[in-house]
Design a protein around this motif. Structure first.
Motif, PDB file in Angstrom:
ATOM      1  N   ILE A 251       0.848  -1.193   0.000  1.00 36.06           N
ATOM      2  CA  ILE A 251       0.000   0.000   0.000  1.00 36.06           C
ATOM      3  C   ILE A 251       0.886   1.247   0.000  1.00 36.06           C
ATOM      4  O   ILE A 251       1.791   1.376   0.822  1.00 36.06           O
ATOM      5  CB  ILE A 251      -0.931   0.029   1.240  1.00 36.06           C
ATOM      6  N   ILE A 252       0.612   2.167  -0.915  1.00 34.82           N
ATOM      7  CA  ILE A 252       1.398   3.398  -0.994  1.00 34.82           C
ATOM      8  C   ILE A 252       0.645   4.560  -0.367  1.00 34.82           C
ATOM      9  O   ILE A 252       1.212   5.375   0.337  1.00 34.82           O
ATOM     10  CB  ILE A 252       1.723   3.750  -2.473  1.00 34.82           C
ATOM     11  N   ASP A 253      -0.646   4.617  -0.656  1.00 35.21           N
ATOM     12  CA  ASP A 253      -1.410   5.764  -0.171  1.00 35.21           C
ATOM     13  C   ASP A 253      -2.862   5.372   0.118  1.00 35.21           C
ATOM     14  O   ASP A 253      -3.391   4.422  -0.450  1.00 35.21           O
ATOM     15  CB  ASP A 253      -1.385   6.889  -1.222  1.00 35.21           C
TER      16      ASP A 253
ATOM     17  N   GLY B  99     -11.961  12.092  -8.140  1.00 36.57           N
ATOM     18  CA  GLY B  99     -12.325  11.971  -6.724  1.00 36.57           C
ATOM     19  C   GLY B  99     -11.185  11.392  -5.900  1.00 36.57           C
ATOM     20  O   GLY B  99     -10.052  11.835  -6.026  1.00 36.57           O
ATOM     21  N   PHE B 100     -11.492  10.401  -5.065  1.00 41.13           N
ATOM     22  CA  PHE B 100     -10.470   9.776  -4.239  1.00 41.13           C
ATOM     23  C   PHE B 100     -10.480   8.273  -4.464  1.00 41.13           C
ATOM     24  O   PHE B 100     -11.545   7.660  -4.442  1.00 41.13           O
ATOM     25  CB  PHE B 100     -10.742  10.049  -2.754  1.00 41.13           C
ATOM     26  N   VAL B 101      -9.297   7.701  -4.647  1.00 37.06           N
ATOM     27  CA  VAL B 101      -9.241   6.241  -4.699  1.00 37.06           C
ATOM     28  C   VAL B 101      -9.116   5.756  -3.265  1.00 37.06           C
ATOM     29  O   VAL B 101      -8.450   6.385  -2.443  1.00 37.06           O
ATOM     30  CB  VAL B 101      -8.058   5.709  -5.533  1.00 37.06           C
ATOM     31  N   ASP B 102      -9.761   4.634  -2.959  1.00 34.45           N
ATOM     32  CA  ASP B 102      -9.744   4.113  -1.594  1.00 34.45           C
ATOM     33  C   ASP B 102      -8.319   3.745  -1.194  1.00 34.45           C
ATOM     34  O   ASP B 102      -7.823   4.190  -0.175  1.00 34.45           O
ATOM     35  CB  ASP B 102     -10.658   2.894  -1.477  1.00 34.45           C
ATOM     36  N   LEU B 103      -7.703   2.926  -2.019  1.00 39.00           N
ATOM     37  CA  LEU B 103      -6.310   2.531  -1.759  1.00 39.00           C
ATOM     38  C   LEU B 103      -5.516   2.601  -3.062  1.00 39.00           C
ATOM     39  O   LEU B 103      -6.029   2.294  -4.138  1.00 39.00           O
ATOM     40  CB  LEU B 103      -6.252   1.106  -1.194  1.00 39.00           C
ATOM     41  N   TYR B 104      -4.265   2.974  -2.892  1.00 45.45           N
ATOM     42  CA  TYR B 104      -3.366   3.169  -4.017  1.00 45.45           C
ATOM     43  C   TYR B 104      -2.132   2.346  -3.673  1.00 45.45           C
ATOM     44  O   TYR B 104      -1.529   2.545  -2.617  1.00 45.45           O
ATOM     45  CB  TYR B 104      -3.070   4.665  -4.096  1.00 45.45           C
ATOM     46  N   ALA B 105      -1.817   1.375  -4.528  1.00 43.72           N
ATOM     47  CA  ALA B 105      -0.765   0.416  -4.151  1.00 43.72           C
ATOM     48  C   ALA B 105       0.138   0.068  -5.336  1.00 43.72           C
ATOM     49  O   ALA B 105      -0.030   0.581  -6.446  1.00 43.72           O
ATOM     50  CB  ALA B 105      -1.417  -0.847  -3.608  1.00 43.72           C
TER      51      ALA B 105
ATOM     52  N   ILE C 263       1.247  -0.041 -10.790  1.00 42.83           N
ATOM     53  CA  ILE C 263       0.359   0.722  -9.922  1.00 42.83           C
ATOM     54  C   ILE C 263      -0.989   0.000  -9.853  1.00 42.83           C
ATOM     55  O   ILE C 263      -1.509  -0.477 -10.860  1.00 42.83           O
ATOM     56  CB  ILE C 263       0.191   2.163 -10.454  1.00 42.83           C
ATOM     57  N   VAL C 264      -1.529  -0.093  -8.640  1.00 46.26           N
ATOM     58  CA  VAL C 264      -2.821  -0.758  -8.443  1.00 46.26           C
ATOM     59  C   VAL C 264      -3.782   0.197  -7.738  1.00 46.26           C
ATOM     60  O   VAL C 264      -3.467   0.747  -6.689  1.00 46.26           O
ATOM     61  CB  VAL C 264      -2.663  -2.041  -7.593  1.00 46.26           C
ATOM     62  N   VAL C 265      -4.932   0.405  -8.357  1.00 48.71           N
ATOM     63  CA  VAL C 265      -5.973   1.229  -7.746  1.00 48.71           C
ATOM     64  C   VAL C 265      -7.012   0.276  -7.159  1.00 48.71           C
ATOM     65  O   VAL C 265      -7.506  -0.618  -7.837  1.00 48.71           O
ATOM     66  CB  VAL C 265      -6.630   2.148  -8.796  1.00 48.71           C
ATOM     67  N   ILE C 266      -7.324   0.460  -5.874  1.00 51.33           N
ATOM     68  CA  ILE C 266      -8.269  -0.442  -5.210  1.00 51.33           C
ATOM     69  C   ILE C 266      -9.508   0.313  -4.765  1.00 51.33           C
ATOM     70  O   ILE C 266      -9.423   1.335  -4.087  1.00 51.33           O
ATOM     71  CB  ILE C 266      -7.605  -1.126  -3.994  1.00 51.33           C
ATOM     72  N   GLU C 267     -10.655  -0.202  -5.175  1.00 51.03           N
ATOM     73  CA  GLU C 267     -11.943   0.363  -4.763  1.00 51.03           C
ATOM     74  C   GLU C 267     -12.611  -0.653  -3.845  1.00 51.03           C
ATOM     75  O   GLU C 267     -12.732  -1.823  -4.196  1.00 51.03           O
ATOM     76  CB  GLU C 267     -12.797   0.643  -5.999  1.00 51.03           C
ATOM     77  N   ILE C 268     -13.037  -0.204  -2.673  1.00 50.82           N
ATOM     78  CA  ILE C 268     -13.626  -1.116  -1.695  1.00 50.82           C
ATOM     79  C   ILE C 268     -15.125  -0.883  -1.561  1.00 50.82           C
ATOM     80  O   ILE C 268     -15.580   0.259  -1.454  1.00 50.82           O
ATOM     81  CB  ILE C 268     -12.961  -0.922  -0.312  1.00 50.82           C
ATOM     82  N   LYS C 269     -15.887  -1.974  -1.575  1.00 43.00           N
ATOM     83  CA  LYS C 269     -17.319  -1.890  -1.270  1.00 43.00           C
ATOM     84  C   LYS C 269     -17.610  -2.906  -0.173  1.00 43.00           C
ATOM     85  O   LYS C 269     -17.161  -4.034  -0.238  1.00 43.00           O
ATOM     86  CB  LYS C 269     -18.175  -2.221  -2.506  1.00 43.00           C
TER      87      LYS C 269
ATOM     88  N   ILE D  65       0.195   6.075 -17.737  1.00 45.92           N
ATOM     89  CA  ILE D  65       0.698   5.189 -16.691  1.00 45.92           C
ATOM     90  C   ILE D  65      -0.128   3.914 -16.698  1.00 45.92           C
ATOM     91  O   ILE D  65      -1.356   3.968 -16.654  1.00 45.92           O
ATOM     92  CB  ILE D  65       0.578   5.866 -15.298  1.00 45.92           C
ATOM     93  N   ARG D  66       0.554   2.775 -16.775  1.00 41.63           N
ATOM     94  CA  ARG D  66      -0.188   1.523 -16.737  1.00 41.63           C
ATOM     95  C   ARG D  66      -0.667   1.291 -15.311  1.00 41.63           C
ATOM     96  O   ARG D  66       0.128   1.320 -14.363  1.00 41.63           O
ATOM     97  CB  ARG D  66       0.680   0.360 -17.197  1.00 41.63           C
ATOM     98  N   ALA D  67      -1.972   1.103 -15.139  1.00 44.81           N
ATOM     99  CA  ALA D  67      -2.513   0.888 -13.801  1.00 44.81           C
ATOM    100  C   ALA D  67      -3.538  -0.238 -13.811  1.00 44.81           C
ATOM    101  O   ALA D  67      -4.345  -0.349 -14.722  1.00 44.81           O
ATOM    102  CB  ALA D  67      -3.173   2.170 -13.295  1.00 44.81           C
TER     103      ALA D  67
END
Lengths: 255, 255
Positions: B150-152, B160-166, B173-179, B203-205
DNA sequence: AACTTTATATCGCTT
DNA sequence: AAGCGATGTAAAGTT
């Protein structure tokens, strides 16, 4: 409605009254000092505190704390509610099958029990729903624009449904999105997606967002996408129904 | 908590008790036969029927009918509540400033009044909220994927805001959305917009949607956009906290 | 039964 | 005050 009030001397007395009231499917209100646990879709815990618990004939159960509109705990329609004395505590359990969840109340004191039987139902009407706004516009499209002709209602379009589908006096297709409350960016995006569906097919289409008001950001977005906003006055709309005018006068007199 | 119960002989007696209780900011529960009108964001009318009305010290007012989880009428936090006798009726008025709305109750009989003073508050905890799921993943990212870092948290990205940025083990780069609940198309679209923001910058994500379940339509959409889904077991997550295990056992024993 | 949309949503938080 | 997102959202309507 027959209302009985019990100020129980002991928890056993309270249990007996609640058990009988549950059996008779009464409308029960209990003031008690209790703990609460919930588990199902989420999980919660409430430490010892004063609560007012309402159990309705249909099995809904609502646990209120001393502040806020929302209950602390609840169960919309339970499949079973039981009451028992365990470890010198009055324990209420409300189970629900789908989704599977449980609410447990552990009362150390019961201050009062209000038991109501055979309540008069009465009737309830909600006015000025989004549907009513739509109906009003259908019956008088000039609310939105002079010369407008409604072609279809809730027409299925690629991403969902447009509220109204019309033609203006110049023959252009007009997509109308209705919001009963202040419109936000979501409403604009929704309208845009409907209009884009037409534009993608090479059909020129106007998009009008009809709402009592709109947020600043939403308005900017709207202009950016070349869409339009039409203010609709709910109060006016409400008054346009002659039947309601008298009642409304009475209410506004209060304010 | 001190609880007093009044079975009023006359409406005037009821009025006097309610007026005093309002003055003292008590927690009041009234069983009454009444009509109700609401006007503000919407408008409603309820004909004569038996209701249980709760007024809390913070000014919230809730009017329940004999069935259903939801109250018939309510007002979250009022600026003023008044009580008076008018035309041989006990009239309660609850005003709210923003939004401007009014609730009027006209009681023709008051069966019982329950007045509570100085309630014990108690404490309340909600478990397994979205925040808790996020916290759990932060403390153990392998819940989502082996080798994830986890980076941020709540990183601001254009829409908006990504829940987790890893970052994954290969440096992507991995963008994580949590429900916390079953994910629908909205959740996929939200995740997509975040991922697109990175892809637009060249950027590849990767985008991972973390939820206990997902709707079929949402899953199709997810694959279409080349995003990923990771199932998370809320019960497991809940149990992983040792402190709660004991309590949970006790609750499931009830079922 | 699953899914989508609405709600007087409420509520909390940030700007 | 306005915007934004989560909620044990609940509830209603549709597929």
């Amino acid at each position: 409605m027959d209302v009985g009030v019990v100020i129980p001397e002991t928890l056993e007395e309270a249990r007996a009254h609640i058990a009988e009231a549950l059996e008779r499917r009464s409308w029960i209100t209990i003031a008690a000092l209790c703990k609460a646990w919930y588990e199902g879709r989420g999980a919660s815990e409430a430490t010892l505190g004063d609560r007012i618990v309402m159990v309705k004939p249909d099995g809904s159960i609502i646990v209120h704390g001393h502040r806020g509109f929302k209950p602390l705990n609840w169960q919309p329609e339970t499949s079973a509610i039981t009451v028992a004395i365990e470890n010198s505590m009055l324990v209420l359990r409300a189970l629900r099958r789908t989704p599977r969840e449980i609410l447990v109340l552990e009362c150390s004191s019961v201050y009062a029990i209000l038991i109501a039987l055979n309540p008069e139902e009465g009737q309830f009407w909600m006015y000025v729903s989004e549907e009513e706004v739509r109906e009003a516009i259908i019956s008088d499209p000039s609310i939105v624009e002079e010369g407008l002709k409604i072609i279809d209602v809730e027409k299925p379009v690629e991403p969902g449904f447009v509220d109204l589908y019309a033609r203006d006096k110049n023959g252009n297709i007009v997509v109308i999105e209705i919001k009963r409350v202040k419109a936000g960016e979501d409403a604009v995006k929704q309208l845009l997606s409907y209009v884009e569906a037409f534009r993608a097919k090479g059909i020129r289409a106007r998009g009008i967002l009809v709402a009592p008001s709109i947020t600043e950001n939403a308005l900017k977005l709207l202009y950016l996408y070349n869409l339009e906003f039409k203010h609709v006055d709910l109060k006016k709309l409400y008054l346009s129904s002659a039947k309601r005018r008298a009642r409304f006068k009475q209410l506004t007199d209060y304010i």
